[in-house]
Design an enzyme around this catalytic site. Sequence first.
Site, PDB file in Angstrom:
ATOM      1  CD  GLU A 175      -2.405  -1.533   2.467  1.00 45.16           C
ATOM      2  OE1 GLU A 175      -3.428  -1.748   2.836  1.00 45.16           O
ATOM      3  OE2 GLU A 175      -1.684  -1.067   3.840  1.00 45.16           O
ATOM      4  CG  ASP A 221      -4.530  -4.502   8.410  1.00 41.03           C
ATOM      5  OD1 ASP A 221      -4.908  -5.457   8.060  1.00 41.03           O
ATOM      6  OD2 ASP A 221      -3.353  -4.272   8.866  1.00 41.03           O
TER       7      ASP A 221
HETATM    8  P1  NAD Z   1       3.132 -11.051  13.239  1.00 41.01           P
HETATM    9  O1  NAD Z   1       3.010 -12.030  12.153  1.00 41.01           O
HETATM   10  O2  NAD Z   1       4.534 -10.647  13.819  1.00 41.01           O
HETATM   11  O3  NAD Z   1       2.134 -11.193  14.705  1.00 41.01           O
HETATM   12  C1  NAD Z   1       0.804 -11.920  14.348  1.00 41.01           C
HETATM   13  C2  NAD Z   1       0.657 -12.883  15.512  1.00 41.01           C
HETATM   14  O4  NAD Z   1      -0.637 -13.190  15.486  1.00 41.01           O
HETATM   15  C3  NAD Z   1       1.245 -14.129  15.578  1.00 41.01           C
HETATM   16  O5  NAD Z   1       2.231 -14.417  16.497  1.00 41.01           O
HETATM   17  C4  NAD Z   1       0.551 -15.442  15.273  1.00 41.01           C
HETATM   18  O6  NAD Z   1       0.762 -16.523  15.650  1.00 41.01           O
HETATM   19  C5  NAD Z   1      -0.889 -14.931  15.863  1.00 41.01           C
HETATM   20  N1  NAD Z   1      -2.291 -15.193  15.473  1.00 41.01           N
HETATM   21  C6  NAD Z   1      -2.630 -15.619  14.124  1.00 41.01           C
HETATM   22  N2  NAD Z   1      -3.740 -16.100  14.464  1.00 41.01           N
HETATM   23  C7  NAD Z   1      -4.247 -16.065  15.767  1.00 41.01           C
HETATM   24  C8  NAD Z   1      -5.380 -16.490  16.364  1.00 41.01           C
HETATM   25  N3  NAD Z   1      -6.395 -17.031  15.756  1.00 41.01           N
HETATM   26  N4  NAD Z   1      -5.419 -16.193  17.758  1.00 41.01           N
HETATM   27  C9  NAD Z   1      -4.139 -15.754  18.509  1.00 41.01           C
HETATM   28  N5  NAD Z   1      -3.310 -15.356  17.711  1.00 41.01           N
HETATM   29  C10 NAD Z   1      -3.072 -15.489  16.388  1.00 41.01           C
HETATM   30  O7  NAD Z   1       2.236  -9.591  12.728  1.00 41.01           O
HETATM   31  P2  NAD Z   1       2.327  -8.188  13.338  1.00 41.01           P
HETATM   32  O8  NAD Z   1       3.198  -7.582  12.717  1.00 41.01           O
HETATM   33  O9  NAD Z   1       2.411  -8.386  14.916  1.00 41.01           O
HETATM   34  O10 NAD Z   1       0.941  -7.562  12.855  1.00 41.01           O
HETATM   35  C11 NAD Z   1      -0.284  -8.146  13.506  1.00 41.01           C
HETATM   36  C12 NAD Z   1      -1.330  -7.513  12.783  1.00 41.01           C
HETATM   37  O11 NAD Z   1      -1.420  -6.130  12.833  1.00 41.01           O
HETATM   38  C13 NAD Z   1      -1.296  -7.697  11.342  1.00 41.01           C
HETATM   39  O12 NAD Z   1      -2.649  -8.487  10.889  1.00 41.01           O
HETATM   40  C14 NAD Z   1      -1.002  -6.395  10.754  1.00 41.01           C
HETATM   41  O13 NAD Z   1      -1.482  -6.431   9.300  1.00 41.01           O
HETATM   42  C15 NAD Z   1      -1.846  -5.417  11.365  1.00 41.01           C
HETATM   43  N6  NAD Z   1      -1.406  -4.119  11.646  1.00 41.01           N
HETATM   44  C16 NAD Z   1      -2.314  -2.900  11.728  1.00 41.01           C
HETATM   45  C17 NAD Z   1      -1.943  -1.884  11.733  1.00 41.01           C
HETATM   46  C18 NAD Z   1      -2.812  -0.897  11.983  1.00 41.01           C
HETATM   47  O14 NAD Z   1      -2.524   0.515  11.922  1.00 41.01           O
HETATM   48  N7  NAD Z   1      -4.207  -1.190  12.119  1.00 41.01           N
HETATM   49  C19 NAD Z   1      -0.435  -1.409  11.928  1.00 41.01           C
HETATM   50  C20 NAD Z   1       0.577  -2.280  11.781  1.00 41.01           C
HETATM   51  C21 NAD Z   1      -0.125  -3.915  11.707  1.00 41.01           C
END
Ligand code: NAD
Length: 352
Positions: A63, A234
Amino acid sequence: MSATSLNTVPFVSVDHMMKLVLEIGIEPFLKGLAERIEADFRRWPQFDKRERVPCHSAEGVIELMPTSDGTLYGFKYVNGHPKNMKEGRQTVTGFGVLADVHNGYPLMFSEMTLLTALRTAATSAVAAKHLARKNARTMAIIGNGAQSEFQAMAFKALMGIDHLRLYDIDPVATEKCRQNLSGFGFTITACKTAEEAVEGADIITTVTADKRYATILNDNMAGPGVHINAVGGDSPGKTELSRDILLRSDIFVEYPPQTRIEGEIQQLDADAPVTELWQVIAGEAEGRKSERAITLFDSVGFATEDFSALAYVYDLARKTGHYVDLDMVADPDEPRDLFGMLLRADKTLKAA
Ligand code: NAD
């Protein structure tokens, strides 16, 4: 590091960013960043706003997120690839540019993988400061990946959250999160289920990564008075909450046209009522209506937050010296003699 000239542009690498954050201190950095984000939300009408520009693939999204306040222009390149983590890569990476609207010249290039985690956490904590119950002390964090510790630290810095209840489908992630946060004065409970994690939590942060309509929180997991900070939903087809929770919540969003496409509210009708966070921050709309209301910050991340983060880092990088100058803008002696500059370089190279 040399003094910045017309053709050089400060570049803040990952290494610089780490040194900068550590020199300021993680909590003071998050507090300062939150203040900047909040101040920019307060002057929301001044910003040029549009939905971010996505390039979707089966496995993720890339993005571009541009905005301007008329004086400065900023954009971020960011990706979201939940499958990356299993391949040893980050789910989310980013970099960004701050530029001068007056002449169009870039002012700074910056890494934004760390900065995105910091600004997402700071934004979540700003929202919670305005929406959660004032006596909130316990937060559940479901999803203990790259973003999770930043969320915990921002909620500690802004809200005084000192009890954490952690859950991840992968216990290794929960243990990593618990250990990383062990020296910061939290009381931490590692939980075996999401249901256990939300028990007694004043705030529930969902920050999982899965490219599907997931149900991290069922309807019966959101009790009266709770504030939900939903971060992981998101992108179109990527959500975390049961639709029934949305129907019982007061929903707060960043920029409605983008959140209706990407946020939890993609599950609702296109005209479902939502409140814009900036209006609550500016005192133009009500936040929490009662101690028993369920408030939901449907976070997707908006360009103004990255703009605030870039502008904040621009000031700090120059103060601390944590940057290098890049030779990024051609600067011929006579502005129209760009080709001549190339020819002179050729002569110099041949003479060498
Ligand atoms: P990451 O891959 O480092 O961590 C995600 C974690 O979620 C992993 O440890 C995984 O095992 C766990 N997980 C997956 N499914 C699960 C479930 N059903 N129950 C419990 N745990 C589960 O990712 P990250 O960098 O920490 O990002 C997390 C999320 O935040 C992503 O979806 C990313 O797109 C989103 N994000 C949003 C924003 C925003 O501004 N809203 C900004 C950054 C990241």
